[in-house]
Structures are given as C-alpha cells and as structure tokens.
Write a protein that holds these residues in place. Structure first.
Motif, PDB file in Angstrom:
ATOM      1  N   LEU A   1      46.258  44.066  46.315  1.00  0.00           N
ATOM      2  CA  LEU A   1      46.027  43.273  44.922  1.00  0.00           C
ATOM      3  C   LEU A   1      46.938  42.104  44.747  1.00  0.00           C
ATOM      4  CD1 LEU A   1      45.198  46.348  42.695  1.00  0.00           C
ATOM      5  CD2 LEU A   1      43.876  44.824  43.330  1.00  0.00           C
ATOM      6  N   ILE A   2      48.209  42.448  45.032  1.00  0.00           N
ATOM      7  CA  ILE A   2      49.094  41.223  44.812  1.00  0.00           C
ATOM      8  C   ILE A   2      48.658  40.117  45.530  1.00  0.00           C
ATOM      9  CG2 ILE A   2      51.572  40.472  45.025  1.00  0.00           C
ATOM     10  CD1 ILE A   2      52.459  43.254  44.086  1.00  0.00           C
TER      11      ILE A   2
ATOM     12  N   GLY B   1      45.871  38.565  44.318  1.00  0.00           N
ATOM     13  CA  GLY B   1      46.025  37.851  42.932  1.00  0.00           C
ATOM     14  C   GLY B   1      46.785  36.625  42.868  1.00  0.00           C
TER      15      GLY B   1
ATOM     16  N   GLN C   1      48.367  33.416  42.973  1.00  0.00           N
ATOM     17  CA  GLN C   1      47.772  31.938  42.826  1.00  0.00           C
ATOM     18  C   GLN C   1      48.975  31.109  42.558  1.00  0.00           C
ATOM     19  OE1 GLN C   1      44.863  31.373  43.937  1.00  0.00           O
ATOM     20  NE2 GLN C   1      43.987  33.509  43.808  1.00  0.00           N
TER      21      GLN C   1
ATOM     22  N   ILE D   1      50.066  35.408  39.231  1.00  0.00           N
ATOM     23  CA  ILE D   1      49.247  36.488  39.574  1.00  0.00           C
ATOM     24  C   ILE D   1      48.137  36.761  38.673  1.00  0.00           C
ATOM     25  CG2 ILE D   1      49.066  38.956  40.071  1.00  0.00           C
ATOM     26  CD1 ILE D   1      51.695  38.793  41.164  1.00  0.00           C
ATOM     27  N   LEU D   2      46.893  36.368  39.307  1.00  0.00           N
ATOM     28  CA  LEU D   2      45.714  36.303  38.373  1.00  0.00           C
ATOM     29  C   LEU D   2      45.025  37.744  38.782  1.00  0.00           C
ATOM     30  CD1 LEU D   2      44.293  32.822  38.369  1.00  0.00           C
ATOM     31  CD2 LEU D   2      45.755  33.996  36.772  1.00  0.00           C
ATOM     32  N   PHE D   3      44.821  38.721  37.547  1.00  0.00           N
ATOM     33  CA  PHE D   3      44.250  39.508  37.779  1.00  0.00           C
ATOM     34  C   PHE D   3      42.572  39.575  38.400  1.00  0.00           C
ATOM     35  CE2 PHE D   3      41.771  43.602  36.509  1.00  0.00           C
ATOM     36  CZ  PHE D   3      42.485  44.569  36.919  1.00  0.00           C
ATOM     37  N   LYS D   4      41.861  38.504  37.660  1.00  0.00           N
ATOM     38  CA  LYS D   4      40.720  38.630  38.151  1.00  0.00           C
ATOM     39  C   LYS D   4      40.550  38.270  39.734  1.00  0.00           C
ATOM     40  CE  LYS D   4      36.332  36.204  36.634  1.00  0.00           C
ATOM     41  NZ  LYS D   4      36.128  35.445  37.854  1.00  0.00           N
ATOM     42  N   SER D   5      41.296  37.239  40.071  1.00  0.00           N
ATOM     43  CA  SER D   5      41.203  37.150  41.600  1.00  0.00           C
ATOM     44  C   SER D   5      41.934  38.395  42.320  1.00  0.00           C
ATOM     45  CB  SER D   5      41.769  35.829  41.899  1.00  0.00           C
ATOM     46  OG  SER D   5      42.979  35.564  41.510  1.00  0.00           O
ATOM     47  N   ALA D   6      42.681  38.839  41.912  1.00  0.00           N
ATOM     48  CA  ALA D   6      43.199  40.092  42.492  1.00  0.00           C
ATOM     49  C   ALA D   6      42.210  41.118  42.782  1.00  0.00           C
ATOM     50  CB  ALA D   6      44.478  40.848  42.022  1.00  0.00           C
ATOM     51  N   TRP D   7      41.412  41.167  41.538  1.00  0.00           N
ATOM     52  CA  TRP D   7      40.343  42.303  41.805  1.00  0.00           C
ATOM     53  C   TRP D   7      39.176  41.731  42.745  1.00  0.00           C
ATOM     54  CZ3 TRP D   7      39.534  46.871  42.102  1.00  0.00           C
ATOM     55  CH2 TRP D   7      38.507  47.748  41.849  1.00  0.00           C
TER      56      TRP D   7
END
Ligand code: SF4
Ligand code: SF4
Lengths: 101, 392
Positions: free
Chosen positions: B251-252, B255, B257, B261-267
C-alpha cells in the motif's frame, strides 16, 4: 514421498551391529531391515534424521546428525551462528502448542 | 539396578503414600494429606476425570475414553493454531478402566491433544497412563527437543513408584518418542523394559493383541493427504499473520506520490498486488503442501516456486490484474513465486520426511536467490515509481 537424494547424514557400521533389532523397531520410515542376523539400510533417502535409531542403538553402530528441520530456524541459526531452535521452544514461556516443529 | 523399594518419591502431585497393603482397598485409610489432594482433584476436576482410584502410588484420577464436546472443540482450536496459551494436562499417573497390577502402562506427553488421542484409543481396555511433563508439546516435537526424554521418563517412573504399582516391568512408549528416549538407559535406571508402541495410537490395541508386536505398517509414519490437510490451517494462519506487514508495504509503495502518501492511489494501484500477495501465500502455504507428491521435484523450494509461478504467470499475463506496466509485471513475476517458494520451504518443518541436512542444502542454494530476487524487485519498483512520476 522422499526428500533430496543423498542428503541424509545416516551412517551404519555393520561390524558393530549385534542384530538386536532396536533400530527396526524405532525407525518411522522403515529405513532398517534385518538381514542375516544384522541390520542393514534399505533406502537412505527415506531417512528423516530424527535420530531415534542412533539414540537407541546401544552398540554405537549408527550415527546420524539430527536436529530441527524448519527453514526459519535454520536461517536464524545461519545468521546468529547458533544451533537451530524451533519456534515451539517458546512453549517454555507458555506460548505455542501446535503440531509444528 | 537401583533398589526400587528404597527410591524416595520425588513427586508430590497426587501421590500420597498409602498405609494399606491392599492394592485397591475398599475402605482406604485416607490421611489428612490425601483428603486435601482428593478435594484438590475434585475441585478442579476436568470433565474427562470420572473418578479417583486409591492405589499404592497414591490417588490416581480415572479418565474416560470418551471425548466430550469440550475435547472436540479443543482439538479443532489447537489444530487451527488458536491456542496461544497452554493446552495441557497435569503430568503424572492416570487410570483408564479398572486397571490392576498386571495392566499395561502407556506413556504420553502432557499436550492435551496427545493425551486425548491416547485415552480414546484405549476404549474398552484397562491400563495406566503416565503423562510426562513436555511443557504442553506433542510427543513428536517434544522428543526432538528432549523434553519427552530419557531423564524425564526415568524421573516419572521412579516418582510415581511405578515398580510398586505394577508387577510386570514393561512400559509402552509411543514410537515417535524414540527420538528422545533411550530405552537401554531406562532399563538400567528403572528396571522397566521399553516397548515402542505403534506410530498411531489407534493401532495400540492391535499391537497389544499381537503380543506387543507392531507390523511394519504400524511402524511407518505416513504423510497422507489427510495429515497434510490438518496442517494447512496452521501454516496459513502463521503466514497470514506475517503478511500484514507485506500488505502495508504494498500500500505504501503504491500510495507514495511526490505530494505524499495518497490513500486513493494506494488502494487502486495496490489492489492487484494485494491479491497477488494473498494468492502466493495460499499457493505456498496451502496448495503446495496439499499437492506435495504431485509436484514432480524433490526440493521444497522448487516445488513452491513452480506452484507460485504456475499461479502467478497466467494472472499477470492474461488477466486485467497485470498489464498496466511491464515493470510491475516483471516485479510481480519475480517476487511472488519466490515468496511461495519460501513459504513452501517453511513447510519442511511440519512434514514427516524432510531432513535438516536437506533443508540446509536447499537454503544454501535458495537463500541467495531469495535475496537477489528481493533486491531486483526493489530496483524494478523504484524504476517504476520514477517512471510514473515522470522523472525518467
Ligand atoms: S540397534 Fe544397533 S545393534 Fe541393534 S540391530 Fe540396529 S544397528 Fe544393530
Ligand atoms: S534417523 Fe530416524 S528416520 Fe533416519 S534411519 Fe534413524 S530412525 Fe529412521
């Protein structure tokens, strides 16, 4: 099922064997059989190095390097340089009681 | 040989000396101490204790050969690896049925499941069970460690004054305990002759009927599909426990960027990789153990790698899960089969036929491969990040 070829460290000295049959009794993989009043190894690749035969041969006819066979323990021992110890050893502190070892 | 009548009792558990000469006295003289331990036993009495026998070796709990619901639930929980706490019984002497001085003596570990399996196997016969203190570990493991061992066995035999309890001089030790018990030393120290019983407790009665003789089949430890299936939950449980960290790393990575750390792109970015991770864990810790004999190589690391590659290659190349980036595909194809391989190698600790020399041999080859694979994957992931941030 058999594991790697020629990896087991089992050795047997027929000259010391008295034919007492103990090794046949204890081996869980039928590695030993009796022949002409003495033991003999049938298939070394079946040995799992549990050490039961060497421990119970009173006449010192058998030797085998035995120990814990889990990879994590061996990696740990490779790093720390100690003897491999198994996770379940943590049970002395009351931890795990699994079937693992 | 040691004169057994002069051997002092070392155990104090429930072994109160009895004055009466009768082996099983009808009206035992219960001493103050005995009353105390009797009430102790009854107060904490587990379900499977059905009574108390007054013997020359003191008060001995009688156990049933039936399993209650609690026993069955306990078995399932311990097989799932759910017991972080001890699942054990108190070491010492127990009775099954109505044993007398000619009854057989069975040795067990104080892992509750080992004990339960033994008492269930004794249905319909009478005997004594002598439970060793193996710190709640099963016979097989404890024998390897030496807690199910010569010293402990000799101590218990002398401690409960077994020689005074039974008139014969034979004890039945589970065969898998032979890696820890040296029969010749037991004979010397206690006078008891060790008969190694069958590998499986369920064969015990046939073994006794055959005059303490086990057929070669009873002597052999198999590794059937059933045995492997039973082990899978623990393997999976342990692997999944450790996989939380891997999931976090994934996830890290996705995420991360330039702006934080963006949660949306991590997911969204990490989801396929989380799935790959889960699949390679299942392949390494469950599928490989189950398919063990059908993967036609002997090396466990290679078995795991083959299974992992077989699962991962079509997923990455043929499904929409892969394909967004050649770099990511390459990292997935390098990393995840190696992860399956590593987990499969871990399984050698639970099999009944692998050797420590063999595992060492495998590790000498595969440990460098794992490290190299991990390093290459990290480099590829860094390249991918740089590329997606348009730095290169
Ligand atoms: S236990 Fe030793 S002496 Fe006895 S049969 Fe086996 S090898 Fe020979
Ligand atoms: S070490 Fe164990 S498996 Fe190998 S021959 Fe001896 S008893 Fe059999």
């Amino acid at each position: 099922m058999k594991y790697l070829k020629n990896a087991a460290t089992l050795t047997f000295d027929p000259d010391r064997c008295t034919g007492c049959r103990r090794c046949v009794e204890v081996c869980p993989h039928c590695v030993f059989e009796m022949h002409d009043g003495k033991a003999r190894i049938t298939d070394k690749d079946r040995c799992m190095e549990c050490g039961a035969c060497a421990l119970n041969c009173e006449f010192g006819a058998i030797s085998v390097g035995s120990g814990v066979g889990c990879a994590a323990a061996i990696i740990r021992s490779m790093i720390t340089g100690g003897e491999p110890t198994c996770d379940c050893g943590a049970a002395s502190s009351g931890a795990k009681t699994t079937d693992c070892c | 040989m040691i004169n057994l009548s002069s051997v002092k009792k070392k155990e104090d558990c429930c072994c109160t000396p009895q004055k009466n000469k009768n082996f099983l006295a009808r009206t035992p003289e219960i001493t103050g101490q005995a009353v105390k331990s009797l009430s102790n036993i009854t107060r904490e009495r587990p379900e499977w204790v059905t009574g108390i026998l007054n013997t020359r070796s003191g008060l001995v709990p009688i156990v049933t050969t039936e399993w209650t619901r609690t026993d069955r639930i306990g078995q399932i929980r311990s097989r799932l690896g759910g017991y972080r706490m001890n699942y054990s019984v108190r070491p010492g002497l127990y009775a099954v049925g109505a044993p007398d001085s000619s009854s057989d003596v069975f040795i067990s570990a104080n892992y509750k499941l080992s004990f339960d399996i033994l008492r269930r196997a004794l249905r319909g016969i009478s005997g004594w069970i002598l439970v060793l203190d193996t710190r709640g570990i099963n016979v097989w493991c404890a024998a390897g460690k030496g807690t199910f061992g010569t010293d402990e066995l000799a101590r218990r035999i002398l401690g409960v004054n077994l020689a005074g309890l039974v008139s014969h001089r034979r004890i039945i030790v589970p065969q898998l305990g032979a890696a820890g018990v040296r029969a010749s030393v037991i004979k010397k120290q206690t006078g008891f002759h060790v008969h190694f019983g069958p590998v499986d407790a369920k064969d015990i009665q046939a073994y006794i009927r055959a005059g303490y003789h086990a057929t070669p089949e009873m002597r052999e430890i198999g590794f059937t599909i059933l045995r492997r299936l039973v082990l899978v939950p623990i393997e999976l449980n342990q692997a999944l426990r450790k996989s939380a960290a891997a999931a976090l790393v994934i996830l890290i990575i996705f995420g991360l960027q330039p702006s934080g750390i963006l949660f949306k792109s991590a997911w969204t970015g990490g989801r396929p990789f989380l799935l790959f991770c889960l699949i390679s864990i299942i392949t390494g810790a469950a599928i490989t153990p189950i398919l063990l004999p059908f993967i036609p190589v002997r090396s466990f690391a290679l078995k795991g790698w083959l299974a992992g590659a077989a699962a991962m290659a079509p997923l990455v190349t043929l499904t929409p899960l892969g394909g967004t980036s050649a770099l990511l595909d390459a990292a997935a194809l390098i990393f995840f089969p190696l992860m399956s391989s590593y987990l499969a190698l871990q399984f050698t600790g639970s099999t009944t036929f692998t050797t420590i020399s063999g595992v060492k041999k495998e590790l000498r080859i595969w440990l460098p491969v794992y490290i190299a694979g991990l390093a290459i994957s990290i480099v590829i992931i860094i390249l991918y990040k740089l590329q997606s941030w348009r730095i290169i």
